[in-house]
Design an enzyme around this catalytic site. Structure first.
Site: not given
Ligand code: PSU
Ligand code: MN
Length: 323
Positions: A34, A173
């Site tokens: 990604e 996360k």
């Molecule tokens: N993994 C990481 N850093 C990131 C992400 C994933 O180590 O920034 C990103 C991914 O693209 C994931 C997003 O889909 O963070 C989640 O964002 P939100 O919580 O706004 O859905």
């Protein structure tokens, strides 16, 4: 023409790189990567270094990397070196997820694809394995608690429920409510499987103190599970979780303290919506003096390596090559 499925609709927007097209045509192992972690998750130059290192780790295992990003109304699957550099240095890149996919395509310019948008692109391209750092999930306080419910639940979770791609991460996360994220995934019918441990990998830290819903011993067993899940035709994804390498982890107590502080500050500052995750990651990096960036980088590269090993093991288990 209105497409009748996401796979059909998105296919019309895909631009596959030469190496990715060749690998898919020959049924070779491919791993999608990604790009929101490049545009929003990590600062330059760590973001460019990790994007390159993740691709290298996939190649070293004998698979083809396919970094996904949006540029000028097209969904790129596989980036060349110049494109990678532009993605990592461009200002004002958008964050494309399922709800913002159309807007990101119409806007022109670059967008990083989150887990949800990258899964959609991977499925449309016929790629079964995808590596990220940590998936999005249920934010702390999403269902209330101390304050009002924010209902901030990442569209990553809905995508895992409806798109058949196996996602390798280092756990949800750690800034999230991980137990609620696991409950949500169970309700949505998504298998969550830890590799080589009985505990949920804790993203920045190897441990989380939370038992994993399921475990496999290694990548070979993970590949067999993914193949079985595929054969069942359930239509959902699989979440595979591998712990960050020990040498680069943040000690669990250090991560917990930094996240608690960052979360309280985000609350006080009124940060919410798609900006919240990037904001928290940046605050944790500042609070830990960059130690979280080292862990985040290491876990992303490790996930890419693990995903490539699974893709290689999966290739002979899936003789039906997509035409
Ligand atoms: N993994 C990481 N850093 C990131 C992400 C994933 O180590 O920034 C990103 C991914 O693209 C994931 C997003 O889909 O963070 C989640 O964002 P939100 O919580 O706004 O859905
Ligand atoms: Mn959100």
């Amino acid at each position: 023409m209105t497409a009748t499925s996401a796979a059909e609709g998105i296919a019309a927007f895909l631009d596959l790189s030469g190496p990715v097209a060749d690998a898919l045509a020959s049924g070779g192992p491919v791993v999608a990567l990604e790009s929101t972690l490049v545009t929003h998750g990590l600062p330059y130059p760590a973001n460019l270094e990790v994007a390159r290192a993740a691709e290298e780790a996939v190649r070293a295992e004998g698979a083809t990397p396919a970094t996904v990003a949006i540029r000028d109304g097209r969904v790129l699957v596989g980036l060349g070196p110049t494109e990678m550099e532009s993605l990592a240095t461009v200002r004002g890149a958008r964050k494309a997820s399922r709800p913002t996919l159309a807007a990101s395509l119409v806007a022109g310019g670059w967008a990083g694809t989150t887990v949800s948008a990258t899964m959609l692109a991977a499925a449309a391209a016929g790629i079964r394995l995808f590596a990220t750092g940590g998936i999005g999930g249920v934010h702390r306080g999403a269902f209330g608690g101390a304050g009002e419910a924010t209902l901030d639940v990442s569209s990553d979770l809905g995508e895992l429920a409806r798109t058949p791609v196996a996602v390798v991460c280092a756990g949800p996360k750690a800034i999230l409510d991980v137990p609620l994220t696991l409950e949500y995934l169970e309700t949505q019918g998504v298998p969550v499987v830890a590799i080589g441990t009985d505990e949920m990998p804790g993203f920045y830290s190897r441990r989380s103190g939370i038992p994993a819903p399921a475990s496999v011993a290694d990548e070979a067993e993970a590949a067999r599970l993914v193949a079985a899940h595929d054969r069942l035709g359930l239509g959902s994804g699989v979440l595979l979780c591998a712990p960050v390498p020990a040498a680069d982890e943040l000690p669990l107590e250090v991560a917990r303290a930094a996240i608690a502080r960052a979360t309280a500050e985000a609350d006080a500052a009124g940060v919410h919506g798609p900006a919240l995750t990037p904001w928290l990651l940046a605050r944790v990096a500042a609070i830990t003096d960059g130690a979280s960036i080292r862990a985040n980088t290491a876990l992303i590269v490790n996930d890419a390596r693990v995903a490539a090993r699974i893709a290689v093991a999966l290739a002979p288990l899936r003789p039906e090559v997509r035409s």
